[in-house]
Design a protein around this motif. Sequence first.
Motif, short mmCIF file in Angstrom:
data_model
loop_
_atom_site.label_atom_id
_atom_site.label_comp_id
_atom_site.label_asym_id
_atom_site.label_seq_id
_atom_site.Cartn_x
_atom_site.Cartn_y
_atom_site.Cartn_z
N ARG A 166 -41.94 -16.41 -28.93
CA ARG A 166 -42.32 -16.63 -27.53
C ARG A 166 -43.82 -16.79 -27.41
N SER A 167 -44.24 -17.83 -26.73
CA SER A 167 -45.66 -18.06 -26.53
C SER A 167 -46.25 -16.95 -25.66
N GLY A 168 -47.37 -16.40 -26.11
CA GLY A 168 -48.03 -15.33 -25.37
C GLY A 168 -47.53 -13.94 -25.68
N ALA A 169 -46.53 -13.80 -26.56
CA ALA A 169 -46.00 -12.47 -26.85
C ALA A 169 -47.04 -11.59 -27.53
N VAL A 170 -47.77 -12.15 -28.48
CA VAL A 170 -48.80 -11.38 -29.20
C VAL A 170 -49.95 -11.03 -28.25
N GLU A 171 -50.36 -12.01 -27.43
CA GLU A 171 -51.45 -11.76 -26.48
C GLU A 171 -51.05 -10.69 -25.45
N GLN A 172 -49.79 -10.67 -25.05
CA GLN A 172 -49.32 -9.65 -24.11
C GLN A 172 -49.46 -8.25 -24.70
N LEU A 173 -49.06 -8.08 -25.95
CA LEU A 173 -49.20 -6.78 -26.60
C LEU A 173 -50.67 -6.43 -26.82
N ARG A 174 -51.49 -7.45 -27.06
CA ARG A 174 -52.92 -7.19 -27.25
C ARG A 174 -53.54 -6.61 -25.98
N VAL A 175 -53.13 -7.12 -24.83
CA VAL A 175 -53.64 -6.59 -23.56
C VAL A 175 -53.16 -5.16 -23.36
N HIS A 176 -51.88 -4.90 -23.68
CA HIS A 176 -51.37 -3.53 -23.54
C HIS A 176 -52.12 -2.56 -24.44
N VAL A 177 -52.40 -2.96 -25.67
CA VAL A 177 -53.12 -2.08 -26.60
C VAL A 177 -54.53 -1.81 -26.09
N ARG A 178 -55.19 -2.83 -25.54
CA ARG A 178 -56.52 -2.63 -24.97
C ARG A 178 -56.47 -1.63 -23.82
#
Length: 651
Positions: free
Chosen positions: A469-481
């Motif tokens: 899924r496009s943006g799946a990694v970026e979504q988790l990156r925001v949550h981790v931040r």
Amino acid sequence: MLDLCSISHKGGIVLWSRSFTPEASHAASTSTSPVNSLVRDALIEGTADTKYEKDGYAVRWTFMNDLELIFVVAYQRILQLTYVDDLLFGLKKLFIQYFGPFLTSFVASLHASSSGQPTRDSAMSWDFSKAFEGWDAAFDQLLKGLEQKAAQERKSRVRTWIPPVAAEVNPGSDDDFGAKQTSELTDQQQIARKVQALQSRPRGRGGRRGGRGMARLDSGSGRDSVPNSDSETPTKKSKAKTARHWGDQPVTEADMKDLDYSGDQPLNLDAVSHDIQSLVDEASLGTRTTDGMYEVKDWTFAGQGDVLSKIAGPVTDTGSMGRLSSMFARLTGSKVLTDKDLKPVLDAMKQHLMSKNVAMNISEKICEGVAEGLVGKKVGSFQTTNAAFRQALSASLTRILTPKTSTDLLLSIRNKLSSPLPSTQQRMPYSMTFVGVNGVGKSTNLSKVCFWLIQNGLRVLIAACDTFRSGAVEQLRVHVRNLSMLGVNGAGDSKGRVELFERGYGKDAAGIAREAITYAKDNGFDVVLIDTAGRMQDNEPLMRALAKLVSTNNPDKIIFVGEALVGNEAVDQLTKFDRALRDFSSAAGGPGRGIDGMLVTKWDTVDDKVGAALSMTYTTGQPIIFVGCGQTYTDLRQLRIANVVQAILSD
């Protein structure tokens, strides 16, 4: 085609059995018999429906309670046999009709033997082959009739497709004449519209294309030129574009600076801090125990108090529980309750449970449990009868809602992390894999679980295994931040407590999960949360890929994430996910893992219609560990059986 039919007593005595295939005949004589598995896994525990699946077999059964008989039919799970229910019904009816007196004396002898009373029948050696002589022929006739009926129904459902050229074979038919007449009428209407369009055109010197030539041809009549198509009409020259104004005042340089989110701009830490704090709802925060553990809040139904006691309320109540109360008012007096007395009450209860999204088969199971606790009891006053009903109903619901395994996830994590190990062995982190269909909220609720783990002092590594899924990694990156800036109790930075492990897109999810667990082991992380891509439960290639991830990494928990909005569709998703994981992971060489627990999202949208939770627990026997009920990291709740019972029985 069937594999096995059998009739047996609840005590374990097989009265009659028929195997239709050599494999079934061999299995029937071993411990892997589907009937033995049914008794061991389902009937003894009392948590199975009238359908059971094991080792590729689908097993259906029915009871004859008066004679304590079990009628069982087993067949290959891949087959779609529509006559199995009719076969069970006919099997029970014919068998009782043929051998009723013999079975009555047989059961009476068993009861006398168990009570130690010597009887004439108890000393007999029961010869079932002689007693049931002629039954095989009657069974064959019954089965043959049902198979022929099913074959005829299949033929009647098949529709022959006639190609379009078949209409030309019989040009004189009424249907063909009607089609031609309709076609001609349509053509005439189209011609009339075009003529009307030509006549209504304004006079002029010609159209856009070939206007002068057409004008010369029609110069005698002075009529305008004819366009090449209906859509070809003269158009005016388009105007130049003008800037759109979105507000009363023009945009200033200060506005442009605030709207500039390019990477070279300095980060406004005050604004980010304010935004992060909005992701924690103070009213939804959990509580700290005396030993410092952080527990999420319990989900409570915002309804009307103790609804079990409401059954004994005034008869004038217009709700379904009020109607049930009025039915109980009639069951007073000095008599013994029978199935006939309870039937209208249990039917009303069944409808009430189904209105709360409880599956029909589970509603029937609950009502059966209530009937078992009430049939044979003597009726006294209304209060006495009502109290007995409340107790039986509460016990039936509690028995189904009670899972087979513990719901204390934190205890399971601490037990693994504190277990003794040899000095040469490195401790493995506790790993959890989140699975489910598309769009249910796996990544968001994984982050909520991560917040809960961080508050309990654990170091968490999030593995981004959704590489599709496009943006799946970026979504988790925001949550981790966000989680790193929140910290424990919202005090200070906790970057070392949560980290993201990612390898980008298009990679093998099983390999990424394996690398993440190794990385967590080498760097002292306590828990690994594995996020997976959403997939439909019927997509076999994607389910095989998920089973590969499970069999390769063998996580400590496989958590199914489903949404409460879809009701009993979540039960179907859960069942197929569990079955596919077990089948494909065992085929891949793994231990055959299934679902270990559930996390139900969007719980705040269903109010008191929480029957899906009961259905999911009953189907798998596994607990609902958490429910998600909001958009912040603190919107995670635990389910208590008493609260679910209260919501199900509310009006």
